[in-house]
Scaffold this active site. Structure first.
Site, PDB file in Angstrom:
ATOM      1  CG  PHE A  34      -9.680 -13.334  -7.452  1.00 33.60           C
ATOM      2  CD1 PHE A  34     -10.648 -13.447  -8.449  1.00 33.60           C
ATOM      3  CD2 PHE A  34     -10.113 -13.180  -6.131  1.00 33.60           C
ATOM      4  CE1 PHE A  34     -12.006 -13.395  -8.143  1.00 33.60           C
ATOM      5  CE2 PHE A  34     -11.456 -13.127  -5.818  1.00 33.60           C
ATOM      6  CZ  PHE A  34     -12.402 -13.226  -6.819  1.00 33.60           C
ATOM      7  CG  ASP A  79       8.682  -8.133  -4.662  1.00 33.23           C
ATOM      8  OD1 ASP A  79       8.240  -7.412  -3.753  1.00 33.23           O
ATOM      9  OD2 ASP A  79       8.765  -9.386  -4.586  1.00 33.23           O
ATOM     10  NE  ARG A 127       8.732   9.702  -7.411  1.00 30.74           N
ATOM     11  CZ  ARG A 127       8.230   9.635  -8.633  1.00 30.74           C
ATOM     12  NH1 ARG A 127       8.106  10.717  -9.363  1.00 30.74           N
ATOM     13  NH2 ARG A 127       7.861   8.476  -9.142  1.00 30.74           N
ATOM     14  CE1 TYR A 166      -3.530 -11.002   3.325  1.00 30.68           C
ATOM     15  CE2 TYR A 166      -5.270 -11.392   4.927  1.00 30.68           C
ATOM     16  CZ  TYR A 166      -4.869 -10.968   3.677  1.00 30.68           C
ATOM     17  OH  TYR A 166      -5.804 -10.503   2.777  1.00 30.68           O
ATOM     18  CE1 TYR A 180       4.734   6.386   4.968  1.00 34.21           C
ATOM     19  CE2 TYR A 180       5.011   7.903   3.134  1.00 34.21           C
ATOM     20  CZ  TYR A 180       5.519   6.930   3.974  1.00 34.21           C
ATOM     21  OH  TYR A 180       6.813   6.512   3.823  1.00 34.21           O
TER      22      TYR A 180
HETATM   23  P1  NAD Z   1      -4.278 -12.760  -5.255  1.00 33.08           P
HETATM   24  O1  NAD Z   1      -3.277 -13.566  -4.503  1.00 33.08           O
HETATM   25  O2  NAD Z   1      -4.982 -13.386  -6.395  1.00 33.08           O
HETATM   26  O3  NAD Z   1      -3.630 -11.402  -5.769  1.00 33.08           O
HETATM   27  C1  NAD Z   1      -2.547 -10.768  -5.155  1.00 33.08           C
HETATM   28  C2  NAD Z   1      -1.594 -10.315  -6.241  1.00 33.08           C
HETATM   29  O4  NAD Z   1      -0.498  -9.597  -5.646  1.00 33.08           O
HETATM   30  C3  NAD Z   1      -0.991 -11.469  -7.015  1.00 33.08           C
HETATM   31  O5  NAD Z   1      -1.067 -11.188  -8.388  1.00 33.08           O
HETATM   32  C4  NAD Z   1       0.451 -11.519  -6.534  1.00 33.08           C
HETATM   33  O6  NAD Z   1       1.341 -12.074  -7.480  1.00 33.08           O
HETATM   34  C5  NAD Z   1       0.711 -10.057  -6.234  1.00 33.08           C
HETATM   35  N1  NAD Z   1       1.778  -9.821  -5.258  1.00 33.08           N
HETATM   36  C6  NAD Z   1       1.949 -10.418  -4.049  1.00 33.08           C
HETATM   37  N2  NAD Z   1       3.026  -9.920  -3.426  1.00 33.08           N
HETATM   38  C7  NAD Z   1       3.549  -8.975  -4.258  1.00 33.08           C
HETATM   39  C8  NAD Z   1       4.678  -8.116  -4.185  1.00 33.08           C
HETATM   40  N3  NAD Z   1       5.495  -8.137  -3.118  1.00 33.08           N
HETATM   41  N4  NAD Z   1       4.927  -7.282  -5.212  1.00 33.08           N
HETATM   42  C9  NAD Z   1       4.121  -7.277  -6.308  1.00 33.08           C
HETATM   43  N5  NAD Z   1       3.053  -8.075  -6.434  1.00 33.08           N
HETATM   44  C10 NAD Z   1       2.766  -8.911  -5.418  1.00 33.08           C
HETATM   45  O7  NAD Z   1      -5.336 -12.245  -4.155  1.00 33.08           O
HETATM   46  P2  NAD Z   1      -6.671 -11.413  -4.310  1.00 33.08           P
HETATM   47  O8  NAD Z   1      -7.758 -12.216  -3.741  1.00 33.08           O
HETATM   48  O9  NAD Z   1      -6.805 -10.879  -5.686  1.00 33.08           O
HETATM   49  O10 NAD Z   1      -6.398 -10.216  -3.295  1.00 33.08           O
HETATM   50  C11 NAD Z   1      -6.008  -8.925  -3.749  1.00 33.08           C
HETATM   51  C12 NAD Z   1      -5.853  -8.007  -2.534  1.00 33.08           C
HETATM   52  O11 NAD Z   1      -7.100  -7.916  -1.823  1.00 33.08           O
HETATM   53  C13 NAD Z   1      -4.809  -8.479  -1.522  1.00 33.08           C
HETATM   54  O12 NAD Z   1      -4.109  -7.368  -1.030  1.00 33.08           O
HETATM   55  C14 NAD Z   1      -5.643  -9.092  -0.424  1.00 33.08           C
HETATM   56  O13 NAD Z   1      -5.014  -9.026   0.833  1.00 33.08           O
HETATM   57  C15 NAD Z   1      -6.902  -8.252  -0.472  1.00 33.08           C
HETATM   58  N6  NAD Z   1      -8.042  -8.998   0.045  1.00 33.08           N
HETATM   59  C16 NAD Z   1      -8.636  -9.980  -0.700  1.00 33.08           C
HETATM   60  C17 NAD Z   1      -9.688 -10.710  -0.167  1.00 33.08           C
HETATM   61  C18 NAD Z   1     -10.395 -11.789  -0.957  1.00 33.08           C
HETATM   62  O14 NAD Z   1     -11.282 -12.439  -0.400  1.00 33.08           O
HETATM   63  N7  NAD Z   1     -10.103 -12.023  -2.200  1.00 33.08           N
HETATM   64  C19 NAD Z   1     -10.140 -10.446   1.133  1.00 33.08           C
HETATM   65  C20 NAD Z   1      -9.491  -9.453   1.868  1.00 33.08           C
HETATM   66  C21 NAD Z   1      -8.459  -8.719   1.313  1.00 33.08           C
END
Ligand code: NAD
Ligand code: UDP
Length: 338
Positions: A34, A79, A127, A166, A180
């Site tokens: 998203f 991944d 890197r 989480y 880091y």
């Molecule tokens: P989302 O689930 O739509 O997007 C997360 C993306 O990461 C997905 O495309 C998923 O396939 C990918 N992904 C997950 N694990 C992975 C891995 N091991 N390797 C590669 N890709 C991987 O969620 P989002 O709402 O777009 O959130 C994006 C980031 O923002 C996340 O890190 C989330 O924790 C953080 N975040 C979002 C919100 C929110 O309200 N949307 C709030 C706090 C933090």
């Protein structure tokens, strides 16, 4: 000697070979999700080279299909729990499922993504001497007993609860980023994102705004968990991405910096607003509150205002209009197929 004592002014340390405003090669992990897909759009519009990396756990090809074939856009299925060799100037690390339903599906994988995955992405930044922004979360504050939440509040997190894979994973990720930064001089930025919504949030991912809108559009009851008096503060995605990019492109602050909208609503108020905008006859259906569900959440954004000159522009009502239009399209497409 304790490295934290060696480097007392950690928040002022900055090292980068890249200057904001230059055209850059930028890696967006989680780029098909998203928020990641909106970020890819903004970076392409600005003229950057974008590498979108995703394992498609919660990401969707349709979020980025309009970018496929663009000369400055590249998609890699990978991944982050596995290392990867790339040459980049900046990294936005968004890879991690964000909805409780998704991150609780495979909790051990969620922790690995925020720990092993974070080490891999920080190693890549080290890197390449790339600047890296970590998408942290308001969940590091847990079920907060300080309100609104400021960056210097350490949080109230259950380390063995249903949300801990989480919350604790993201806390460790912040720890890794800071270490880091101090030990290896990696140029780090940390933002703590509060509930963000908008088009492209997976209609089935279980978050409250996507659930309520889809339910209201289908005429199904809106599932209110608990008594619906718990609060959240909702930020529209365009505002969030603007704040995220400002944080990446400034040279004075490592973070963490809260990015969110401080207008706070109960889930009952949210349900009423969505029902009135859709003019839906859906009723409310009360269901048990999930374990450790935070009772209140609201960001203190004074630091973001001061350091980034950033404030959210969208009121909830305005953001919902755009979001409902998106989900209306999803429901109409479903109806055409059935
Ligand atoms: P989302 O689930 O739509 O997007 C997360 C993306 O990461 C997905 O495309 C998923 O396939 C990918 N992904 C997950 N694990 C992975 C891995 N091991 N390797 C590669 N890709 C991987 O969620 P989002 O709402 O777009 O959130 C994006 C980031 O923002 C996340 O890190 C989330 O924790 C953080 N975040 C979002 C919100 C929110 O309200 N949307 C709030 C706090 C933090
Ligand atoms: N919630 C709800 N009905 C739903 C989904 C969620 O009442 O169908 C509640 C949930 O219990 C929480 C709030 O809405 O109190 C926000 O939930 P979400 O999953 O969107 O995000 P988070 O809890 O991670 O802030």
């Amino acid at each position: 000697m304790n490295p934290w004592q060696k480097t007392p002014k950690i928040f002022l340390y900055v090292s980068t070979s890249f200057r904001a405003g230059d055209m850059a090669t930028i890696l967006v992990t989680g780029g098909a999700g998203f928020l990641g897909s909106h970020l890819c759009d903004r970076l392409i519009e600005r003229g950057d080279e974008v590498i979108c990396l995703d394992n498609f756990f919660t990401g969707r090809k349709e979020n980025i299909e309009h970018l496929l074939g663009h000369p400055r856009f590249e998609l890699i299925r990978h991944d982050i729990v596995e290392p990867i060799l790339l040459e980049v100037d900046q990294i936005y690390n968004l890879a991690c499922p964000a909805s409780p339903k998704a991150y609780q599906y495979n909790p051990i994988k969620t922790i690995k993504t925020s720990t092993v995955g974070m080490v891999n992405v920080l190693g890549l930044a080290k890197r390449c001497r790339a600047r890296i922004l970590q998408a942290s979360t308001s969940e590091v504050y847990g079920d907060p007993d300080v309100h609104p939440q400021r960056e210097d509040y350490w949080g109230h997190v259950n380390p063995i609860g249903p949300r801990s894979c989480y919350d604790e994973g993201k806390r460790v990720a912040e720890t890794l980023c800071m270490n880091y930064h101090i030990e290896n001089k990696v140029d780090v930025r940390i933002i703590r994102i509060f509930n963000t919504y908008g088009p492209r949030m997976d209609p089935n991912d279980g978050r409250v705004i996507s659930n309520f809108i889809m339910q209201a559009l289908r005429g199904d009851p809106l599932t209110v968990f608990g008594d619906g008096r718990q609060t959240r503060s909702f930020c529209y995605c365009d505002d969030l991405i603007a704040g995220m990019m400002k944080m990446m492109d400034q040279n004075t602050e490592v973070g963490p910096v809260n990015i969110g909208n401080p207008d706070e609503f109960t889930m009952l108020e949210l349900a009423q607003e969505i029902l009135s905008q859709i003019d839906s006859k859906s009723t409310l259906k009360f269901e048990p509150l999930p374990g450790d569900d935070p009772k209140q959440r609201c960001p203190d954004i004074a630091k973001a205002k001061r350091i980034l000159g950033w404030t959210p522009q969208y009121k909830l009502k305005e953001g919902l209009v755009k979001t409902i239009a998106y989900y209306r399209g999803v429901v109409e497409a479903e109806q055409r197929l059935s």
